[in-house]
Design a protein around this motif. Structure first.
Motif, PDB file in Angstrom:
ATOM      1  N   VAL A  40       1.011  -1.142   0.239  1.00  0.00           N
ATOM      2  CA  VAL A  40       0.216  -0.124  -0.304  1.00  0.00           C
ATOM      3  C   VAL A  40       0.766   1.353   0.331  1.00  0.00           C
ATOM      4  CG1 VAL A  40      -1.656   1.341   1.316  1.00  0.00           C
ATOM      5  CG2 VAL A  40      -1.935  -1.275   0.707  1.00  0.00           C
ATOM      6  N   LEU A  41       0.975   2.261  -1.209  1.00  0.00           N
ATOM      7  CA  LEU A  41       1.526   3.668  -0.760  1.00  0.00           C
ATOM      8  C   LEU A  41       0.686   4.138  -0.069  1.00  0.00           C
ATOM      9  CD1 LEU A  41       3.466   5.271  -1.770  1.00  0.00           C
ATOM     10  CD2 LEU A  41       1.778   5.843  -4.008  1.00  0.00           C
ATOM     11  N   ALA A  42       1.050   5.105   0.939  1.00  0.00           N
ATOM     12  CA  ALA A  42       0.051   5.339   2.209  1.00  0.00           C
ATOM     13  C   ALA A  42       0.135   7.291   1.550  1.00  0.00           C
ATOM     14  CB  ALA A  42       0.477   5.616   3.449  1.00  0.00           C
ATOM     15  N   GLY A  43       0.724   7.964   0.781  1.00  0.00           N
ATOM     16  CA  GLY A  43       1.109   9.013   0.493  1.00  0.00           C
ATOM     17  C   GLY A  43       2.337   9.304  -0.665  1.00  0.00           C
ATOM     18  N   PHE A  44       1.952   9.962  -1.359  1.00  0.00           N
ATOM     19  CA  PHE A  44       3.315  10.155  -2.405  1.00  0.00           C
ATOM     20  C   PHE A  44       4.542  10.495  -1.757  1.00  0.00           C
ATOM     21  CE2 PHE A  44      -0.550  10.829  -5.013  1.00  0.00           C
ATOM     22  CZ  PHE A  44      -0.438  10.541  -5.796  1.00  0.00           C
ATOM     23  N   GLY A  46       8.201   9.197   0.017  1.00  0.00           N
ATOM     24  CA  GLY A  46       9.735   8.641  -0.403  1.00  0.00           C
ATOM     25  C   GLY A  46       9.024   7.134  -0.362  1.00  0.00           C
ATOM     26  N   LEU A  47      10.640   6.445   0.593  1.00  0.00           N
ATOM     27  CA  LEU A  47      10.167   4.789   0.609  1.00  0.00           C
ATOM     28  C   LEU A  47       9.290   4.901   1.223  1.00  0.00           C
ATOM     29  CD1 LEU A  47      13.664   3.308  -1.088  1.00  0.00           C
ATOM     30  CD2 LEU A  47      11.544   3.009  -1.790  1.00  0.00           C
ATOM     31  N   ASN A  48       9.289   5.463   2.857  1.00  0.00           N
ATOM     32  CA  ASN A  48       8.214   5.310   3.784  1.00  0.00           C
ATOM     33  C   ASN A  48       7.013   5.655   3.597  1.00  0.00           C
ATOM     34  OD1 ASN A  48       8.533   8.018   3.165  1.00  0.00           O
ATOM     35  ND2 ASN A  48       8.648   8.600   5.705  1.00  0.00           N
ATOM     36  N   LYS A  49       6.195   5.849   1.950  1.00  0.00           N
ATOM     37  CA  LYS A  49       4.686   5.912   2.499  1.00  0.00           C
ATOM     38  C   LYS A  49       4.251   4.759   1.353  1.00  0.00           C
ATOM     39  CE  LYS A  49       4.825  10.305   2.862  1.00  0.00           C
ATOM     40  NZ  LYS A  49       3.931  11.103   4.490  1.00  0.00           N
ATOM     41  N   GLY A 277      15.766  11.817  -6.910  1.00  0.00           N
ATOM     42  CA  GLY A 277      15.915  11.959  -5.743  1.00  0.00           C
ATOM     43  C   GLY A 277      14.873  11.288  -5.007  1.00  0.00           C
ATOM     44  N   GLU A 278      14.269  10.847  -4.098  1.00  0.00           N
ATOM     45  CA  GLU A 278      13.860   9.918  -3.558  1.00  0.00           C
ATOM     46  C   GLU A 278      11.819  10.478  -3.753  1.00  0.00           C
ATOM     47  OE1 GLU A 278      12.109   7.979   0.884  1.00  0.00           O
ATOM     48  OE2 GLU A 278      14.499   8.562   0.271  1.00  0.00           O
ATOM     49  N   THR A 279      12.098  11.798  -3.587  1.00  0.00           N
ATOM     50  CA  THR A 279      10.493  12.359  -3.580  1.00  0.00           C
ATOM     51  C   THR A 279      10.891  12.892  -4.947  1.00  0.00           C
ATOM     52  OG1 THR A 279      11.903  13.987  -1.992  1.00  0.00           O
ATOM     53  CG2 THR A 279      10.771  12.519  -0.920  1.00  0.00           C
ATOM     54  N   LYS A 280       9.474  13.532  -5.218  1.00  0.00           N
ATOM     55  CA  LYS A 280       9.583  14.697  -6.161  1.00  0.00           C
ATOM     56  C   LYS A 280      10.090  15.982  -6.573  1.00  0.00           C
ATOM     57  CE  LYS A 280       5.653  16.471  -9.099  1.00  0.00           C
ATOM     58  NZ  LYS A 280       4.104  16.639  -9.542  1.00  0.00           N
ATOM     59  N   SER A 281      10.807  15.916  -7.386  1.00  0.00           N
ATOM     60  CA  SER A 281      11.759  17.433  -7.000  1.00  0.00           C
ATOM     61  C   SER A 281      10.750  18.569  -8.176  1.00  0.00           C
ATOM     62  CB  SER A 281      13.525  17.153  -7.242  1.00  0.00           C
ATOM     63  OG  SER A 281      13.747  18.158  -8.177  1.00  0.00           O
ATOM     64  N   PHE A 282      10.756  19.370  -7.979  1.00  0.00           N
ATOM     65  CA  PHE A 282       9.955  20.789  -8.894  1.00  0.00           C
ATOM     66  C   PHE A 282      11.740  21.221  -9.544  1.00  0.00           C
ATOM     67  CE2 PHE A 282       6.279  20.643  -5.838  1.00  0.00           C
ATOM     68  CZ  PHE A 282       5.539  20.408  -6.497  1.00  0.00           C
ATOM     69  N   PHE A 283      12.552  21.097  -9.200  1.00  0.00           N
ATOM     70  CA  PHE A 283      13.538  22.070  -9.900  1.00  0.00           C
ATOM     71  C   PHE A 283      13.734  20.514 -11.072  1.00  0.00           C
ATOM     72  CE2 PHE A 283      18.106  21.434 -10.243  1.00  0.00           C
ATOM     73  CZ  PHE A 283      18.831  22.787 -10.686  1.00  0.00           C
ATOM     74  N   VAL A 354      10.368  -4.655  -1.400  1.00  0.00           N
ATOM     75  CA  VAL A 354       9.565  -3.552  -1.603  1.00  0.00           C
ATOM     76  C   VAL A 354      10.706  -2.525  -1.819  1.00  0.00           C
ATOM     77  CG1 VAL A 354       7.956  -2.661  -1.183  1.00  0.00           C
ATOM     78  CG2 VAL A 354       7.579  -2.081  -4.212  1.00  0.00           C
ATOM     79  N   LYS A 355      11.198  -1.770  -0.847  1.00  0.00           N
ATOM     80  CA  LYS A 355      11.549  -0.965  -0.881  1.00  0.00           C
ATOM     81  C   LYS A 355      13.077  -0.841  -1.455  1.00  0.00           C
ATOM     82  CE  LYS A 355       8.522   1.008   3.267  1.00  0.00           C
ATOM     83  NZ  LYS A 355       9.070   1.152   5.067  1.00  0.00           N
ATOM     84  N   GLU A 356      13.398  -2.062  -0.929  1.00  0.00           N
ATOM     85  CA  GLU A 356      14.325  -2.299  -1.282  1.00  0.00           C
ATOM     86  C   GLU A 356      14.681  -1.922  -2.703  1.00  0.00           C
ATOM     87  OE1 GLU A 356      15.118  -2.287   2.461  1.00  0.00           O
ATOM     88  OE2 GLU A 356      13.632  -3.733   1.445  1.00  0.00           O
ATOM     89  N   ALA A 357      13.656  -2.942  -3.537  1.00  0.00           N
ATOM     90  CA  ALA A 357      13.516  -3.570  -4.898  1.00  0.00           C
ATOM     91  C   ALA A 357      13.883  -1.644  -5.771  1.00  0.00           C
ATOM     92  CB  ALA A 357      12.565  -4.228  -5.118  1.00  0.00           C
ATOM     93  N   MET A 358      12.360  -1.267  -4.822  1.00  0.00           N
ATOM     94  CA  MET A 358      12.456   0.225  -5.956  1.00  0.00           C
ATOM     95  C   MET A 358      14.097   1.083  -5.644  1.00  0.00           C
ATOM     96  SD  MET A 358       9.284   2.414  -5.205  1.00  0.00           S
ATOM     97  CE  MET A 358       8.142   1.715  -6.180  1.00  0.00           C
ATOM     98  N   GLN A 359      14.364   1.119  -4.931  1.00  0.00           N
ATOM     99  CA  GLN A 359      15.830   1.303  -4.663  1.00  0.00           C
ATOM    100  C   GLN A 359      16.501   1.316  -5.366  1.00  0.00           C
ATOM    101  OE1 GLN A 359      16.796   4.550  -2.171  1.00  0.00           O
ATOM    102  NE2 GLN A 359      17.939   4.849  -3.450  1.00  0.00           N
TER     103      GLN A 359
END
Length: 413
Positions: A40-44, A46-49, A277-283, A354-359
């Motif tokens: 389950v993806l709790a929210g958009f 990093g991996l902690n979601k 990066g791990e989270t969305k970057s507008f830059f 899944v987190k390690e795989a996604m990394q």
């Protein structure tokens, strides 16, 4: 009502209704049989979601089959979904994943073409990373007898996308040349194999140096993605190439267009350069956008070049392309049975990993496809990372240094 091997008792139905909406039931009861594990993806973000939890098991509606999942495919697109780095992202919480394979467990009324026990692979409009899925029969395909579940999870999305880009969009023919970015990835390897089914096709592969030893035999010429591959390609083919397949976007768009021959086709099918990066970057998004060479229609007209875009999932779920995709799948399965193509699998991971795989995908470390094996037991260190959550549903921070002690799963070559 689904056709199942065992009828549900009134007591079981009562327990399901009574526990509807609850995350998990700790006491043993008939309702436990109607729960499943899912990512389950709790929210958009990093991996902690991401976390593995119990959810109510879905039941098929008219025209659907219920599949007991054996394995799921993991793609770079899933990483972009996690970050919310896509157009019109769905609401969270959600179960990610767009492809899976398994065994048909039940078939709804008015559903034809499949029977209980069939081995199948399926496209999903999300919800694939779970022990059980339900999906319309239009998105389900029977597996060849000798295809493993691992292969099936690595087959559908990547090979169909590669096939349709090469043969439907770009009209690949004998003697043409193809440049493919991310040649070591699952789509890149599918492209290389499909090109080998056409006589005298030259494949220029772009990939990170550490992948070259593993993939050098799958392409004609291989170049470092960080080097000046434009000049290297032109040394071999001064006129350029007939087809460019670009999943990167950004500065590679202008470079790729410059390599196209007259009547050549450039196809954009991803934008992984926007993920840094791990989270969305507008830059990063803005940087990639401004690096894209602005397309001048007059210049295209003068140079006789074709620019195209391709999204398999949009074609399937938004544009009614099921018949086109089925036709491509039928041709691909013939090639598979002739042993002309076969998925390249990088590694297998449990749902809890899944987190390690996604990394690993984020680090561009994979050669071929990453697979979530639903029946695989996680290594203890990884299992704790994906299932331990705080009361707020967020991952507890790990002590520094823990990541260094985690073993990676063995890779398949």
């Amino acid at each position: 009502m689904a056709k199942e091997g065992v009828d549900m008792t009134e007591e079981t139905e009562y327990m399901i209704d009574r526990n509807a909406g609850k995350e998990a039931v700790n006491v043993e009861s008939p309702s436990n049989a109607k729960e499943m594990r899912a990512v389950v993806l709790a929210g958009f973000g990093g991996l902690n979601k991401l976390r593995v939890t119990k959810k109510a098991m879905p039941e098929p509606q008219d025209g659907e089959v219920k599949i007991r999942v054996k394995a799921c495919g993991l793609n770079f697109l899933d990483l972009m979904v996690r970050q919310g780095n896509i157009d019109n992202p769905p609401k969270t919480p959600l179960v990610p994943g767009f492809e899976c394979c398994g065994i048909v467990e039940s078939v709804a009324e008015n559903t034809h073409g499949f029977e209980i026990g069939d081995r199948v692979m399926a496209f999903m409009n999300y919800n694939a990373w779970a022990e059980v899925v339900c999906t319309p029969v239009d998105f389900v395909y029977k597996m060849p007898d000798d295809m493993t579940f691992t292969e099936a999870a690595a087959f559908s999305l990547n090979f169909v996308a590669a096939y349709m880009m090469l043969f439907e969009v770009a009209s690949l023919r004998e003697g043409m040349s193809v440049l493919v970015h991310s040649a070591g990835g699952a789509v890149g390897q599918a492209v290389a194999q499909l090109c080998s089914t056409v006589p005298n096709v030259t494949v220029f592969g772009i990939a990170s140096c550490f992948k070259h030893t593993s993939i050098k035999d799958s392409v004609t010429h291989l170049f470092d993605r960080n080097a000046d591959y434009i000049q290297e390609v032109k040394k071999i083919s001064p006129d350029g190439v007939d087809i460019v397949l670009d999943c990167l976007c950004g500065e590679n768009t202008g470079k790729s267009l410059s390599l196209l021959k007259p009547l050549g086709t450039y196809i954009l099918y991803g934008a992984s350069n926007m993920v840094t990066g791990e989270t969305k970057s507008f830059f990063s998004f803005a940087k990639s956008w401004w690096q894209v060479e602005k397309v001048n229609p007059i210049k295209l007209y003068e140079e006789n070049k074709v620019i195209a875009g391709f999204s398999l999932l949009n074609l399937l779920f938004k544009q009614g392309g099921c018949n086109l995709v089925k036709s491509a799948m039928d041709k691909l399965l013939i090639l598979y049975e002739q042993k002309k193509i076969r998925p390249v699998v990088d590694s297998l991971w449990a749902l809890e990993e899944v987190k390690e795989a996604m990394q690993r995908i984020h680090d561009r470390g994979n050669i071929g496809k990453l697979i979530l094996d639903v029946e695989k037991s996680p290594t203890p260190l990884m299992a704790n990372d994906s299932t331990e959550t705080s009361e707020a549903g967020e991952e507890e921070e790990e002590p520094e240094g823990d990541n260094d002690s985690k073993e990676r799963m063995p890779f398949i070559h």
